[in-house]
Design a protein around this motif. Structure first.
Motif, PDB file in Angstrom:
ATOM      1  N   GLU A  10     -44.704   8.229  70.523  1.00 15.98           N
ATOM      2  CA  GLU A  10     -42.925   8.713  71.439  1.00 15.98           C
ATOM      3  C   GLU A  10     -42.552   8.865  70.128  1.00 15.98           C
ATOM      4  OE1 GLU A  10     -42.175  10.082  73.882  1.00 15.98           O
ATOM      5  OE2 GLU A  10     -43.298   9.430  75.378  1.00 15.98           O
ATOM      6  N   VAL A  11     -41.873   9.546  69.043  1.00 13.81           N
ATOM      7  CA  VAL A  11     -40.817   9.598  68.340  1.00 13.81           C
ATOM      8  C   VAL A  11     -39.799   8.468  68.711  1.00 13.81           C
ATOM      9  CG1 VAL A  11     -38.836  10.574  66.961  1.00 13.81           C
ATOM     10  CG2 VAL A  11     -41.311  11.346  66.942  1.00 13.81           C
ATOM     11  N   SER A  49     -45.823   3.412  64.929  1.00 11.46           N
ATOM     12  CA  SER A  49     -46.812   4.204  64.383  1.00 11.46           C
ATOM     13  C   SER A  49     -45.878   4.568  63.065  1.00 11.46           C
ATOM     14  CB  SER A  49     -47.036   5.872  64.736  1.00 11.46           C
ATOM     15  OG  SER A  49     -48.658   5.756  65.582  1.00 11.46           O
ATOM     16  N   THR A  50     -46.614   4.720  61.668  1.00  7.29           N
ATOM     17  CA  THR A  50     -45.959   5.061  60.774  1.00  7.29           C
ATOM     18  C   THR A  50     -46.391   5.911  59.558  1.00  7.29           C
ATOM     19  OG1 THR A  50     -46.801   3.438  59.347  1.00  7.29           O
ATOM     20  CG2 THR A  50     -44.153   3.387  60.308  1.00  7.29           C
ATOM     21  N   PRO A  51     -47.075   7.681  60.347  1.00  3.83           N
ATOM     22  CA  PRO A  51     -47.904   8.428  59.682  1.00  3.83           C
ATOM     23  C   PRO A  51     -47.597   8.611  58.279  1.00  3.83           C
ATOM     24  CG  PRO A  51     -47.166   9.006  61.968  1.00  3.83           C
ATOM     25  CD  PRO A  51     -46.323   8.538  61.829  1.00  3.83           C
ATOM     26  N   PRO A  52     -48.520   8.298  57.713  1.00  2.00           N
ATOM     27  CA  PRO A  52     -49.408   8.983  57.969  1.00  2.00           C
ATOM     28  C   PRO A  52     -50.400   7.832  56.936  1.00  2.00           C
ATOM     29  CG  PRO A  52     -49.237   9.922  55.528  1.00  2.00           C
ATOM     30  CD  PRO A  52     -48.284   9.344  56.352  1.00  2.00           C
ATOM     31  N   TYR A  83     -44.766   0.089  54.636  1.00  2.00           N
ATOM     32  CA  TYR A  83     -44.386   1.637  55.152  1.00  2.00           C
ATOM     33  C   TYR A  83     -43.187   1.147  55.064  1.00  2.00           C
ATOM     34  CZ  TYR A  83     -43.223   6.289  56.641  1.00  2.00           C
ATOM     35  OH  TYR A  83     -42.760   7.228  57.242  1.00  2.00           O
ATOM     36  N   GLU A  88     -35.482   3.186  54.602  1.00  2.00           N
ATOM     37  CA  GLU A  88     -34.142   2.978  55.128  1.00  2.00           C
ATOM     38  C   GLU A  88     -33.792   3.417  56.592  1.00  2.00           C
ATOM     39  OE1 GLU A  88     -32.587   6.112  53.186  1.00  2.00           O
ATOM     40  OE2 GLU A  88     -33.647   6.375  51.255  1.00  2.00           O
ATOM     41  N   GLU A  89     -32.426   3.136  56.921  1.00  3.44           N
ATOM     42  CA  GLU A  89     -31.935   3.814  58.196  1.00  3.44           C
ATOM     43  C   GLU A  89     -31.939   4.656  58.778  1.00  3.44           C
ATOM     44  OE1 GLU A  89     -28.016   1.197  58.295  1.00  3.44           O
ATOM     45  OE2 GLU A  89     -28.972  -0.558  58.293  1.00  3.44           O
ATOM     46  N   GLY A  90     -32.546   5.530  59.718  1.00  2.00           N
ATOM     47  CA  GLY A  90     -32.529   6.749  60.532  1.00  2.00           C
ATOM     48  C   GLY A  90     -34.016   6.667  60.360  1.00  2.00           C
ATOM     49  N   PHE A  91     -34.766   6.591  59.709  1.00  2.00           N
ATOM     50  CA  PHE A  91     -35.896   6.872  59.534  1.00  2.00           C
ATOM     51  C   PHE A  91     -36.286   7.414  61.449  1.00  2.00           C
ATOM     52  CE2 PHE A  91     -36.273   7.291  54.985  1.00  2.00           C
ATOM     53  CZ  PHE A  91     -38.121   7.749  55.308  1.00  2.00           C
ATOM     54  N   GLU A  92     -37.319   8.146  61.144  1.00  2.00           N
ATOM     55  CA  GLU A  92     -38.574   8.051  62.981  1.00  2.00           C
ATOM     56  C   GLU A  92     -39.603   7.851  62.153  1.00  2.00           C
ATOM     57  OE1 GLU A  92     -35.600  11.865  64.758  1.00  2.00           O
ATOM     58  OE2 GLU A  92     -38.182  12.464  63.876  1.00  2.00           O
ATOM     59  N   ILE A  93     -39.751   6.809  63.741  1.00  2.00           N
ATOM     60  CA  ILE A  93     -40.879   6.744  63.300  1.00  2.00           C
ATOM     61  C   ILE A  93     -42.273   6.610  65.017  1.00  2.00           C
ATOM     62  CG2 ILE A  93     -40.943   4.459  62.567  1.00  2.00           C
ATOM     63  CD1 ILE A  93     -40.849   2.365  64.034  1.00  2.00           C
ATOM     64  N   GLY A  94     -42.681   6.197  65.266  1.00  2.00           N
ATOM     65  CA  GLY A  94     -43.882   6.490  66.345  1.00  2.00           C
ATOM     66  C   GLY A  94     -43.699   5.236  67.094  1.00  2.00           C
TER      67      GLY A  94
ATOM     68  N   PHE B  68     -48.580  15.486  63.191  1.00  2.00           N
ATOM     69  CA  PHE B  68     -47.858  15.255  62.457  1.00  2.00           C
ATOM     70  C   PHE B  68     -47.357  15.566  62.029  1.00  2.00           C
ATOM     71  CE2 PHE B  68     -48.706  12.478  59.513  1.00  2.00           C
ATOM     72  CZ  PHE B  68     -50.328  12.094  58.667  1.00  2.00           C
ATOM     73  N   LYS B  73     -36.344  11.917  57.296  1.00  2.00           N
ATOM     74  CA  LYS B  73     -36.600  11.148  58.238  1.00  2.00           C
ATOM     75  C   LYS B  73     -37.354  11.596  59.642  1.00  2.00           C
ATOM     76  CE  LYS B  73     -32.860   8.197  55.681  1.00  2.00           C
ATOM     77  NZ  LYS B  73     -31.744   7.787  56.177  1.00  2.00           N
ATOM     78  N   LEU B  75     -39.620  13.001  61.833  1.00  2.00           N
ATOM     79  CA  LEU B  75     -41.312  12.569  62.482  1.00  2.00           C
ATOM     80  C   LEU B  75     -41.165  13.791  63.671  1.00  2.00           C
ATOM     81  CD1 LEU B  75     -43.944  11.442  62.613  1.00  2.00           C
ATOM     82  CD2 LEU B  75     -43.339   9.622  64.071  1.00  2.00           C
ATOM     83  N   ASP B 259     -55.149   7.834  60.393  1.00  2.00           N
ATOM     84  CA  ASP B 259     -54.628   8.688  60.127  1.00  2.00           C
ATOM     85  C   ASP B 259     -55.349   9.468  58.766  1.00  2.00           C
ATOM     86  OD1 ASP B 259     -52.508   7.716  61.900  1.00  2.00           O
ATOM     87  OD2 ASP B 259     -50.835   7.264  60.782  1.00  2.00           O
TER      88      ASP B 259
END
Lengths: 276, 348, 323
Positions: A10-11, A49-52, A83, A88-94, B68, B73, B75, B259
């Motif tokens: 999930e994001v 998760s940190t694509p790619p 990665y 920074e803060e606010g980044f989306e990861i899985g 993806f 920021k 994703l 990936d």
């Protein structure tokens, strides 16, 4: 629409990042709409998760009693952690979880608890420790012994120096491996300090987590101090990919660390092939 | 029982291929493997074992399951659905069918692997009994019958000019009625011929098993005390550390996740991995709980003959197809392990 | 043939008994007729496990990589066929083995049997043992029956084109040298060269598409002796793990270039490939190019000889920059 794959993350949003030591940061993760991505038991893990650049498994360091977020304390070692340390803060990861069995928080109710942590090994313990403090009446005396190479390498300093020592019926023992400037506390390796403190095994469960070499000597020390293997709980860290018992990578004997662990008693480990 | 004339097979293939992907043993450059049928493809139903097992259709070597996209920021993650829907696996040998059952236990056990389970459900499996087992076949050691796969949807037997056809499941019945016009009723004589072939194939493999001492009884229990056995010190030494034995195995199921893509977009896939490779258990820290080929070779045999059966009610994760026995460049032979472990047990 | 096997056992037992070596690497027999595989003999009484038959194909030289590093200053004896000796020399030239720590027993080799050629004609039925008798193979069946067939029809293709059946490196030669009568080895390459660019590309693309990335070709190769292979690196990951046409082609082409000038043409890559990719042809194309550009050169024949691709000469052709 087919249902969601067990491998599909999930994001989630990295809400805040705190530098703990030169190479460890603690990441606070929430759902995009706010709130916790999922509930968990202390000791459980999640795939981040940190694509790619892929995904990797980490233990959750926040207690389930923290209702709004999940925290992860992470050492910079490989591609995924590189990665994470750069964002920074606010980044989306899985995120995918909760994974694994978790600590036996119910079974050890009423017992005295001895936590022995080393370096980043405090991460999973902290989830359990804070859970105990938020359910203080369920547990007996709590002793926390934590060692790091230097004071700079200690994580969660606020807990260690301020919050935990104030808790009722609780003692916190801190130690560093070598003498260094500005440290007037204990200088000893955690296993030695443990023996010196002469903890008694009666009605006590020990939970230990840290570098393999520390675990090895802690287990030997506890044995000399009269702790039986089923009184000692630890966690294993192995390469994992799927986290759900399919990919075969974390297989040790008939166990899969990702579903049968990562929490094992020492008694269980003695039954398993020594491939960890 | 039904039958289909061999001269009508081409029509049957065309019909099946119109209703999904039809995987069957095709020969290309002398290599026979399950591949999607096209008109004019060189079908080889004689080859006993394809080089790679048919597990590829259900558990492909490389399979993308996620896409993806990143934007600053942000994703975005999205599930990738398998491209093909229905498919038919035609000509699956009974050992390979048993291999699929071994995979089922792993992937359909909780938490169910939906990527696998969707593919598994989308397929109809037509198995083909073996008439003439190879000297390296040892399916009977695992109580399998070379001439019959009870878990298939349709059982086929080659009796000369015709393939006998017997539906075994609901899916099989459904398929049978959809191609009814291409089928005929089998004669009692043909049924008898198939029966005889079945019996003779079973007798051949059983005799070989007796001759070579391929008896798996008690092997799981014996191996539980053999983690430190001398056997592993001898066995690993000639191992080249390649992945042939695991990749051609109908029961091996270990995989990796990676990936692929640029920063802005890409995909995540899973792919077969092998416990024979050093990298399989190597930590980012450089530590490796299985540091040498000895531990890796031991893991392969222990997993198949001890750990897996401990987890799944005594079912061995080997079906005696003989692929690894034939293909290992230095003849590391699981039947020798079985024999030696059995020997250790009876000798103790 | 039996005599050579006796000699092999005798010599192995002797060198272990006298303490000349601590390990002898030869071949032993499995349960099934084609199984002649590497044997590691450390005790005199085990020497009788050693065999010699026309199926002793695995190259033993490569095992020096693992065995020498594990054994400190101990010495190892090795039985080498022609191709194994070339492999040994190449390891020597690549500084991956130590001449003084190895005792080589040379075996002149008149070609080895390709089991798939026997199987193709159903000659493997009930087969128990294969023996070589002059120009013939003696196929011995379970019931004591014998069948004789012309050996040449059932040898590995790589053996039919072998130019060094008599070991070029040895401390002691066992047996009589065999005549050298190789078939032309570049026939396949020439045929491929005749194709136009697109057809050649699609030929190889098709071959590589079958690759399952088991790495057997690399792991058996005596020129692939790197301590850490670039394809195994996790970081950076040069080779993605997807079995996908471009990754497969990348793997095989980079490997071919990395063994260029060091490939001894032993053909083990083709033999072990489970999906029959004709890898030897790929390597031979490079050998042919080297021969044409820099003059005839056979890797592994003389470890002292200057290797064309690692020796710069002012008059080296510069074909790449000229076109």
């Amino acid at each position: 629409m087919a249902r969601k794959s067990t491998l599909l993350p999930e994001v989630a949003v990295v809400e805040s990042i705190r530098q703990e030591t030169p190479n460890i940061k603690t990441f606070r993760v929430v759902s995009p709409g706010g709130g916790k991505p999922f509930e968990h038991i202390p000791g459980q893990c999640a795939m981040l998760s940190t694509p790619p650049v892929g995904e990797a498994i980490f233990s959750i360091t926040s207690s389930p009693t923290e209702k709004e977020h999940l925290d992860f304390s992470i050492v910079q070692t490989g591609t995924v952690t590189n990665y994470l340390h750069e964002i920074e803060e606010g980044f989306e990861i899985g995120i995918r979880g909760p994974l694994g069995n978790g600590f036996p928080v119910e079974e050890v109710k009423g017992k005295d608890l001895l936590f022995i942590g080393g370096g980043i090994g405090l991460a999973p313990l902290r989830s359990f420790i804070n859970y105990c403090f938020d359910n203080r009446e369920d547990y007996g005396k709590i002793d926390i012994l934590y060692g790091a190479r230097t004071p700079d390498d200690m994580i969660q300093k606020k807990d260690l120096f301020e919050l935990w020592p104030q808790q009722p019926n609780t003692d916190v023992y801190l130690t560093v491996d070598k003498e260094c400037e500005g440290w007037d506390g204990k200088v000893a390796l955690a296993p030695h300090y443990c023996e010196e403190l002469a903890f008694t095994p009666e009605n006590k469960v020990t939970v230990t987590c840290g570098p393999p070499i520390m675990i090895k000597f802690v287990l030997e020390a506890l044995d000399r101090m009269g702790f039986t293997p089923d009184q000692v709980i630890t966690t294993l860290e192995l390469r994992m990919k799927c986290g759900v018992g399919k990919c075969g990578r974390c297989n040790i004997g008939e166990k899969y660390v990702c579903i049968d662990g990562p929490v094992f008693t020492y008694a269980q480990l003695l039954e398993m092939p020594p491939e960890y | 029982m039904k039958k289909v004339q061999k001269e009508k097979l081409e029509d049957l293939f065309e019909r099946l291929a119109g209703d999904g992907v039809l995987y069957l043993p095709l020969e290309e450059d002398g290599v026979v493997n399950f591949a999607p049928w096209k008109k004019g493809a060189r079908v080889n139903l004689e080859a006993l074992n394809t080089v790679l097992p048919p597990k590829r259709a259900i558990f492909p070597q490389t399979e993308t399951y996620m896409r993806f996209e990143t934007d600053g920021k942000k994703l975005q993650i999205e599930q990738v659905e398998p491209v093909e829907g229905n498919y038919f696996l035609f000509g699956v040998r009974p050992c390979d069918m048993a291999g699929i059952k071994v995979l089922d236990k792993v992937f359909l056990d909780e938490p169910e692997d939906d990527i696998y389970s969707r593919r598994r459900q989308a397929g109809t499996i037509l198995s083909l009994g073996c008439n003439d087992p190879h000297v390296s076949c040892f399916c009977s050691a695992f109580d399998l019958e070379p001439g019959f796969a009870p878990d298939a949807d349709v059982a086929l037997w080659d009796v000369g000019e015709v393939l006998l056809w017997k539906p075994l499941s609901e899916k099989g019945e459904k398929l049978t009625s959809s191609v009814e016009d291409l089928l005929e009723d089998a004669s009692a004589e043909e049924e008898r011929a198939a029966e005889e072939q079945r019996n003779s194939a079973a007798a051949t493999v059983a005799a070989a098993a007796r001759e070579h001492g391929w008896n798996v009884e008690g092997v799981e229990e014996a191996l539980q005390d053999m983690f430190e056995a001398e056997l592993w010190d001898k066995l690993y030494r000639r191992c080249l550390g390649c992945g042939i034995c695991t990749y051609i195995c109908p029961t091996c199921h270990c995989f990796d996740v990676e990936d692929f893509g640029k920063w802005q977009e890409g995909e995540r896939f899973r792919c077969w991995d092998s416990c024979m490779f050093e990298e399989f258990t190597l930590h980012a820290s450089g530590e490796n709980p299985r540091p040498t080929q000895k531990e890796r070779v031991r893991q392969r045999f222990m997993h198949k003959l001890c750990y897996y059966p401990s987890n799944f009610e005594g079912l061995y994760a080997c079906v005696g197809c003989g692929r690894c026995v034939r293909q290992c460049p230095v003849s590391i032979d699981i039947t020798q392990v079985i024999k030696e472990v059995g020997g250790v047990k009876s000798g103790s | 043939m039996k005599n050579l096997q006796d000699t092999i056992r005798e010599i192995a037992a002797q060198s272990l008994a006298r303490g000349e070596v601590e390990l002898v690497i030869g071949w032993e027999k499995g349960d099934l007729w084609w199984q002649s595989y590497p044997a590691f003999i450390e005790e005199e009484k085990e020497a009788d496990r050693l065999i010699w038959d026309p199926l002793c194909v695995p190259n033993l030289s490569r095992y020096l990589l693992q065995e020498l590093s594990e054994m400190d200053e101990k010495k190892i004896a090795l039985f080498v066929k022609g191709c194994d000796a070339l492999a040994f020399n190449q390891l020597l030239q690549d500084n991956r083995t130590v001449r003084e720590r190895v005792v080589l027993y040379g075996i002149p080799c008149d070609g080895l049997v390709d089991p798939s050629k026997l199987e193709r004609e159903g000659l493997d039925r009930d087969l128990q043992e294969v023996e070589r008798d002059g120009e013939e193979l003696v196929l011995k069946a379970a019931a004591g029956e014998e069948k004789r067939v012309p050996a040449k029809d059932y040898l590995y293709d790589k053996c039919l084109t072998c130019r060094y059946p008599n070991p070029v490196a040895y401390d002691q030669m066992l047996g009589e040298t065999v005549p050298v009568e190789p078939e032309e080895r570049f026939t396949g390459v020439r045929k491929l060269e005749e194709l136009d660019y697109e057809d050649r590309f699609s030929y190889w693309a098709e071959q590589f598409s079958r690759c399952i990335r088991c790495f057997a070709c690399r792991n058996v190769c005596p020129a692939c002796s790197c301590i850490k292979c670039v394809f195994d690196l996790q970081e950076p990951r040069w080779l993605g793990k997807a079995t996908e046409p471009s990754e497969n082609a990348f793997y095989h082409i980079i490997r071919a270039y990395h063994v260029a000038g060091r490939c001894v043409d032993c053909g083990e890559c083709s033999r072990v490939c489970p999906v029959d990719i004709p890898l030897q042809e790929l390597n031979r194309k490079i050998i042919l190019d080297i021969n044409e550009l820099y003059g005839e050169y056979d890797a592994g024949v003389d470890p002292e000889q200057e290797a064309p691709l690692i020796t710069y000469k002012t008059d080296d052709p510069a074909a790449f920059t000229e076109s």
